[in-house]
Design a protein around this motif. Structure first.
Motif, mmCIF file in Angstrom:
data_model
loop_
_atom_site.group_PDB
_atom_site.id
_atom_site.type_symbol
_atom_site.label_atom_id
_atom_site.label_comp_id
_atom_site.label_asym_id
_atom_site.label_seq_id
_atom_site.Cartn_x
_atom_site.Cartn_y
_atom_site.Cartn_z
ATOM 1 N N GLY A 255 0.760 -1.104 -0.012
ATOM 2 C CA GLY A 255 0.068 0.003 -0.016
ATOM 3 C C GLY A 255 0.870 1.253 0.006
ATOM 4 O O GLY A 255 0.259 2.306 -0.504
ATOM 5 N N ILE A 256 1.982 1.272 0.590
ATOM 6 C CA ILE A 256 2.848 2.505 0.374
ATOM 7 C C ILE A 256 3.355 2.711 -0.836
ATOM 8 O O ILE A 256 3.512 3.807 -1.280
ATOM 9 C CB ILE A 256 4.083 2.278 1.223
ATOM 10 C CG1 ILE A 256 4.910 1.543 0.645
ATOM 11 C CG2 ILE A 256 3.746 1.981 2.890
ATOM 12 C CD1 ILE A 256 6.290 1.626 1.656
ATOM 13 N N VAL A 257 3.519 1.777 -1.983
ATOM 14 C CA VAL A 257 3.855 2.128 -3.060
ATOM 15 C C VAL A 257 3.000 3.174 -3.775
ATOM 16 O O VAL A 257 3.762 4.178 -4.645
ATOM 17 C CB VAL A 257 4.181 0.867 -3.983
ATOM 18 C CG1 VAL A 257 4.653 0.881 -5.311
ATOM 19 C CG2 VAL A 257 5.196 -0.127 -3.181
ATOM 20 N N PRO A 258 1.954 2.815 -4.123
ATOM 21 C CA PRO A 258 1.203 3.655 -5.059
ATOM 22 C C PRO A 258 1.125 5.492 -4.608
ATOM 23 O O PRO A 258 1.348 6.181 -5.254
ATOM 24 C CB PRO A 258 -0.083 3.208 -5.221
ATOM 25 C CG PRO A 258 -0.333 2.331 -4.029
ATOM 26 C CD PRO A 258 0.844 1.772 -3.761
ATOM 27 N N VAL A 259 1.109 5.470 -3.277
ATOM 28 C CA VAL A 259 1.093 6.844 -2.606
ATOM 29 C C VAL A 259 2.492 7.470 -2.786
ATOM 30 O O VAL A 259 2.504 8.480 -3.384
ATOM 31 C CB VAL A 259 0.806 6.708 -1.059
ATOM 32 C CG1 VAL A 259 0.577 8.071 -0.581
ATOM 33 C CG2 VAL A 259 -0.746 5.986 -0.925
ATOM 34 N N LEU A 260 3.532 6.760 -2.652
ATOM 35 C CA LEU A 260 4.892 7.270 -2.782
ATOM 36 C C LEU A 260 5.335 7.619 -4.106
ATOM 37 O O LEU A 260 5.760 8.569 -4.578
ATOM 38 C CB LEU A 260 5.733 6.490 -1.872
ATOM 39 C CG LEU A 260 5.798 6.288 -0.501
ATOM 40 C CD1 LEU A 260 6.991 5.438 -0.005
ATOM 41 C CD2 LEU A 260 6.068 7.849 0.178
ATOM 42 N N THR A 261 4.778 6.854 -4.944
ATOM 43 C CA THR A 261 5.088 6.784 -6.438
ATOM 44 C C THR A 261 4.218 8.133 -6.906
ATOM 45 O O THR A 261 4.891 8.870 -7.846
ATOM 46 C CB THR A 261 4.530 5.525 -7.275
ATOM 47 O OG1 THR A 261 5.345 4.517 -6.781
ATOM 48 C CG2 THR A 261 4.620 5.932 -8.825
ATOM 49 N N ARG A 262 3.028 8.359 -6.431
ATOM 50 C CA ARG A 262 2.102 9.391 -6.883
ATOM 51 C C ARG A 262 3.069 10.825 -6.328
ATOM 52 O O ARG A 262 2.915 11.564 -7.164
ATOM 53 C CB ARG A 262 0.721 9.217 -6.257
ATOM 54 C CG ARG A 262 -0.193 10.410 -6.933
ATOM 55 C CD ARG A 262 -1.523 10.467 -6.176
ATOM 56 N NE ARG A 262 -1.467 10.886 -4.610
ATOM 57 C CZ ARG A 262 -1.808 10.302 -3.537
ATOM 58 N NH1 ARG A 262 -2.145 9.221 -3.667
ATOM 59 N NH2 ARG A 262 -1.765 10.999 -2.288
ATOM 60 N N ILE A 263 3.471 10.718 -5.167
ATOM 61 C CA ILE A 263 3.854 11.907 -4.623
ATOM 62 C C ILE A 263 5.525 12.359 -5.014
ATOM 63 O O ILE A 263 5.726 13.506 -5.252
ATOM 64 C CB ILE A 263 3.686 11.893 -3.275
ATOM 65 C CG1 ILE A 263 2.280 11.960 -2.511
ATOM 66 C CG2 ILE A 263 4.649 12.983 -2.489
ATOM 67 C CD1 ILE A 263 2.200 11.706 -1.068
#
Length: 267
Positions: A255-263
């Motif tokens: 779950g951390i991956v899509p958020v950090l990739t977006r930011i």
């Protein structure tokens, strides 16, 4: 830097760690990419240092880690504690007695202070067999050495109910929090993950507004309140989802991956 974030704070269990206790390659890669863009990653966990160290070593982690629900700020690179807050044992014993007077006998465990402090597990306490503990016969040994916190379990009450009762009857003595299934903790009054994270961030020269935090349990609520942006996992407790700025995929789905990739991306 995208979003103005310079610090990524992640809980371990139920957040960065998958259900099998490992960190996925995808999560490792995105954290490395974020670091390459100049942001620091800090682990903020309820686990004391002895239960955290092997995870840090597996990650090759050399920075600061906030352990013991905010009680310990640990310099992994130097292998030393920078801060350590202990639970007054007389106060803890009084709090425990008040809770038991209200709900009956509890199963109790305790986390000893220090880099090599043991987790003492009393009769009837259900614990994770994958983590090292020291089994004790009674409660006398609980109070022999300085402690970070107590763990309590009740045979009939849910974790949420036990946390609430503990707060109601002993909230003037200790802080009670729920950190996971079967994990209700009694802490030094006022201690939260935000306490340790704010100290560590100050050492890193990073503000709350520059921090994005990931978590899954009610013990992460103060961290979300402190950080500029709070992200709850899909598997998170409803209480945390209610105060989160967004909800991402589960810990088992990176779950951390899509958020950090977006930011921070593209990588």
């Amino acid at each position: 830097m995208s979003g103005g974030y310079r610090l990524v704070a992640t809980d371990l269990d139920g957040t960065l760690l998958r259900s099998d206790g490992t960190v996925s390659q995808g999560s490792r890669d995105v954290l490395a990419a974020v670091a390459a863009k100049g942001a620091a990653h800090i682990i903020v966990t309820g686990r004391a240092v002895p239960w955290t160290r092997h995870v840090l070593e597996d990650l090759g982690y050399q920075g600061l880690a906030v352990c013991g629900q905010g009680a310990q700020v640990y310099d992994a690179g130097a292998g030393r504690l920078l801060t350590s807050v202990t639970l007054d044992r007389q106060v803890a014993a009084l709090a425990l007695a008040k809770i038991e007077a209200e709900v009956g006998p509890l199963a109790v465990a305790a986390s000893q202070d220090g880099l090599d402090g043991e987790i003492l597990v009393g009769p009837g306490y259900a614990y994770n067999p994958d983590l090292p503990v020291h089994l004790i016969d009674g409660t006398e040994e609980l109070w022999a050495q300085p402690l970070n916190k107590l763990y309590i379990q009740h045979p009939g009450l849910s974790d949420d109910e036990l946390t609430q009762v503990s707060t109601d009857v002993a909230g003037d003595l200790v802080s009670a929090t729920m950190a996971g299934a079967g994990i209700v903790e009694l802490l030094p009054l006022g201690l939260t993950k935000a306490t340790g994270l704010s100290l560590a961030a100050r050492r890193l020269g990073v503000s709350a507004a520059e921090t994005i935090a990931f978590g899954d349990m009610p013990n992460d609520v103060p961290m979300f309140a402190w950080a500029g942006h709070g992200v709850a996992m899909a598997n998170a407790h409803p209480e945390l989802k209610q105060v989160a700025d967004e909800v991402t995929a589960s810990n088992d789905d990176d779950g951390i991956v899509p958020v950090l990739t977006r930011i921070f991306g593209p990588f």
